[in-house]
Scaffold this motif. Structure first.
Motif, mmCIF file in Angstrom:
data_model
loop_
_atom_site.group_PDB
_atom_site.id
_atom_site.type_symbol
_atom_site.label_atom_id
_atom_site.label_comp_id
_atom_site.label_asym_id
_atom_site.label_seq_id
_atom_site.Cartn_x
_atom_site.Cartn_y
_atom_site.Cartn_z
ATOM 1 N N PRO A 125 0.797 -1.236 0.000
ATOM 2 C CA PRO A 125 0.000 0.000 0.000
ATOM 3 C C PRO A 125 0.826 1.280 0.000
ATOM 4 C CG PRO A 125 -0.914 -1.595 1.538
ATOM 5 C CD PRO A 125 0.418 -2.122 1.101
ATOM 6 N N LEU A 126 2.107 1.197 0.332
ATOM 7 C CA LEU A 126 2.955 2.390 0.299
ATOM 8 C C LEU A 126 3.139 2.901 -1.128
ATOM 9 C CD1 LEU A 126 5.849 1.428 2.754
ATOM 10 C CD2 LEU A 126 3.769 2.694 3.252
ATOM 11 N N TRP A 127 3.099 2.003 -2.056
ATOM 12 C CA TRP A 127 3.358 2.339 -3.459
ATOM 13 C C TRP A 127 2.438 1.484 -4.329
ATOM 14 C CZ3 TRP A 127 8.713 -0.222 -4.793
ATOM 15 C CH2 TRP A 127 8.841 -1.420 -4.088
ATOM 16 N N PRO A 128 1.118 1.748 -4.288
ATOM 17 C CA PRO A 128 0.138 0.852 -4.904
ATOM 18 C C PRO A 128 0.422 0.470 -6.345
ATOM 19 C CG PRO A 128 -0.958 2.523 -3.601
ATOM 20 C CD PRO A 128 0.490 2.905 -3.640
ATOM 21 N N ARG A 129 0.716 1.449 -7.207
ATOM 22 C CA ARG A 129 0.921 1.108 -8.620
ATOM 23 C C ARG A 129 2.219 0.351 -8.830
ATOM 24 N NH1 ARG A 129 -1.020 6.686 -11.755
ATOM 25 N NH2 ARG A 129 -3.167 6.650 -10.999
ATOM 26 N N LEU A 130 3.315 0.944 -8.349
ATOM 27 C CA LEU A 130 4.605 0.289 -8.520
ATOM 28 C C LEU A 130 4.651 -1.007 -7.729
ATOM 29 C CD1 LEU A 130 7.424 0.359 -9.708
ATOM 30 C CD2 LEU A 130 8.164 1.762 -7.778
ATOM 31 N N GLY A 131 4.031 -1.011 -6.544
ATOM 32 C CA GLY A 131 4.028 -2.204 -5.714
ATOM 33 C C GLY A 131 3.313 -3.364 -6.384
ATOM 34 N N LYS A 132 2.230 -3.067 -7.079
ATOM 35 C CA LYS A 132 1.502 -4.117 -7.780
ATOM 36 C C LYS A 132 2.369 -4.726 -8.876
ATOM 37 C CE LYS A 132 -2.699 -5.042 -10.411
ATOM 38 N NZ LYS A 132 -3.931 -4.464 -10.997
ATOM 39 N N VAL A 133 3.045 -3.872 -9.632
ATOM 40 C CA VAL A 133 3.935 -4.373 -10.693
ATOM 41 C C VAL A 133 5.052 -5.220 -10.089
ATOM 42 C CG1 VAL A 133 5.565 -3.692 -12.487
ATOM 43 C CG2 VAL A 133 3.412 -2.454 -12.241
ATOM 44 N N TRP A 134 5.619 -4.721 -8.985
ATOM 45 C CA TRP A 134 6.709 -5.442 -8.324
ATOM 46 C C TRP A 134 6.231 -6.826 -7.873
ATOM 47 C CZ3 TRP A 134 11.575 -3.066 -6.918
ATOM 48 C CH2 TRP A 134 12.428 -3.921 -6.207
ATOM 49 N N ALA A 135 5.046 -6.872 -7.251
ATOM 50 C CA ALA A 135 4.512 -8.136 -6.763
ATOM 51 C C ALA A 135 4.261 -9.106 -7.918
ATOM 52 C CB ALA A 135 3.223 -7.888 -5.982
ATOM 53 N N GLU A 136 3.758 -8.582 -9.024
ATOM 54 C CA GLU A 136 3.497 -9.438 -10.182
ATOM 55 C C GLU A 136 4.791 -9.992 -10.764
ATOM 56 O OE1 GLU A 136 1.290 -6.891 -12.740
ATOM 57 O OE2 GLU A 136 -0.638 -7.272 -11.750
ATOM 58 N N GLU A 137 5.836 -9.154 -10.818
ATOM 59 C CA GLU A 137 7.134 -9.616 -11.322
ATOM 60 C C GLU A 137 7.701 -10.706 -10.414
ATOM 61 O OE1 GLU A 137 9.447 -7.774 -14.217
ATOM 62 O OE2 GLU A 137 7.444 -8.567 -14.555
ATOM 63 N N ALA A 138 7.611 -10.476 -9.106
ATOM 64 C CA ALA A 138 8.116 -11.463 -8.159
ATOM 65 C C ALA A 138 7.344 -12.774 -8.282
ATOM 66 C CB ALA A 138 8.028 -10.925 -6.734
ATOM 67 N N GLN A 139 6.030 -12.681 -8.480
ATOM 68 C CA GLN A 139 5.223 -13.885 -8.625
ATOM 69 C C GLN A 139 5.574 -14.632 -9.908
ATOM 70 O OE1 GLN A 139 3.147 -15.130 -6.322
ATOM 71 N NE2 GLN A 139 2.895 -16.922 -7.634
ATOM 72 N N ARG A 140 5.814 -13.898 -10.986
ATOM 73 C CA ARG A 140 6.207 -14.553 -12.240
ATOM 74 C C ARG A 140 7.535 -15.286 -12.085
ATOM 75 N NH1 ARG A 140 4.669 -9.404 -14.671
ATOM 76 N NH2 ARG A 140 2.583 -9.577 -15.585
ATOM 77 N N LEU A 141 8.477 -14.626 -11.411
ATOM 78 C CA LEU A 141 9.776 -15.278 -11.187
ATOM 79 C C LEU A 141 9.598 -16.511 -10.319
ATOM 80 C CD1 LEU A 141 12.830 -15.447 -11.384
ATOM 81 C CD2 LEU A 141 13.002 -13.741 -9.544
ATOM 82 N N ARG A 142 8.795 -16.380 -9.289
ATOM 83 C CA ARG A 142 8.498 -17.520 -8.414
ATOM 84 C C ARG A 142 7.920 -18.685 -9.225
ATOM 85 N NH1 ARG A 142 3.950 -17.140 -3.595
ATOM 86 N NH2 ARG A 142 3.981 -19.322 -2.949
#
Length: 306
Positions: A214-231
């Protein structure tokens, strides 16, 4: 359950006027609640329950590592016990991983024959169900329930409200650094065990970043999606490694080794290429730069609030 989890996590660290410590407490309660729901949901099969419980325990372990500095030995103990529980209910995991890898092989241009696929699938399913029945007993369910009870009681005693964001930033940076250090220089030569270790660190990083999204909703969402794809890419590599091991001499799938080996190799190469690209983006920053960015986002958020 994944959608419920995301809904709960939003606002954990950034909603309203609550302190960051309140957000940590909310994150902990969310994990415990999801674990309990998985154990008591009559609509879930045993394999589904194990999957959801293991997912909750992974999130809990990531949170405990994040709180290792302020909670000390208590967090270490809780993380260690959660790991033992995950291992205890993972008896059917290898067979399920092999089944997932078998589905992945369908994407190869020249897959193995449908008849062979179904024969292998039946054998793996039988292995999985037998392992599940042996490890996921009523006694194990009770043991998991007691652990969640203990986690709830511990949560009430922990001074989470007084934990500030700087301490947590240190934990986030430590996890980021550990994952980044495991990124291979040459992906094609990476051992399965090394990639498995990297995946574990990426999973931990992804769960920790959920807390501050929630600190960085837009960028945070992209970051989470990238991490999930790598996972996911690393997870597919692990599944293929398990399938390959089951084709070794004297193993259950040994008769299909010659036909499966080239398909496994082809899919592994494809996943490694994707993983290398994703890791290059996700871990482009050095740890100190990563820490500065997280701290700056927190500072900017506080400025907006006031």
């Amino acid at each position: 359950m994944q959608k419920r989890q995301k809904a709960k996590m939003r606002g954990v660290a950034g909603g309203g006027d609550s302190s960051f410590g309140d957000g940590l407490a909310a994150a902990a309660r969310s994990v415990i609640s999801d674990g309990r729901q998985a154990l008591t949901d009559p609509e879930l099969s045993d394999p589904e329950t194990v999957h959801e419980v293991r997912k909750a325990l992974k999130r809990w372990r990531a949170l405990m590592r994040l709180l290792a500095r302020p909670l000390g030995e208590q967090a270490d103990q809780m993380r260690s016990e959660a790991r033992e529980l995950m291992r205890a209910i993972a008896g059917a995991r290898d067979a399920q991983s092999a089944l997932d890898a078998l589905n992945d092989l369908r994407k190869v241009d020249r897959p193995i024959s449908p008849t062979s696929i179904e024969t292998i699938r039946a054998r793996l399913t039988k292995m999985r169900d037998a392992a599940e029945a042996k490890s996921f007993t009523k006694a194990m369910r009770d043991r998991l329930s007691r652990y969640l009870d203990y986690a709830t009681l511990s949560l009430e005693r922990w001074p989470l409200k007084v934990i500030d964001f700087d301490i947590v930033t240190d934990g986030l940076t430590s996890t980021y650094r550990r994952a980044r250090q495991l990124v291979p220089d040459t992906w094609s030569d990476s051992e399965a065990e090394h990639l498995h270790d990297l995946r574990r660190r990426v999973v931990e990083h992804r769960h920790q970043m959920d807390i501050i999204e929630p600190l960085w909703p837009r960028l945070g969402k992209v970051w989470a999606e990238e991490a999930q794809r790598l996972r996911n890419q690393l997870g597919s590599c692990q599944d293929l490694a398990v399938l390959a091991e089951l084709t070794a001499p004297h193993q259950p799938l040994a008769p299909w080794r010659s036909r499966l080996a080239p398909l496994i190799s082809a899919r592994r190469d494809a996943h490694l290429k994707s993983a290398a690209r994703l890791a290059g983006r996700l871990f482009a920053e050095k740890p100190k730069a990563f820490r500065r960015r997280i701290a700056a986002l927190w500072s900017a958020r506080n400025s907006r609030k006031h």
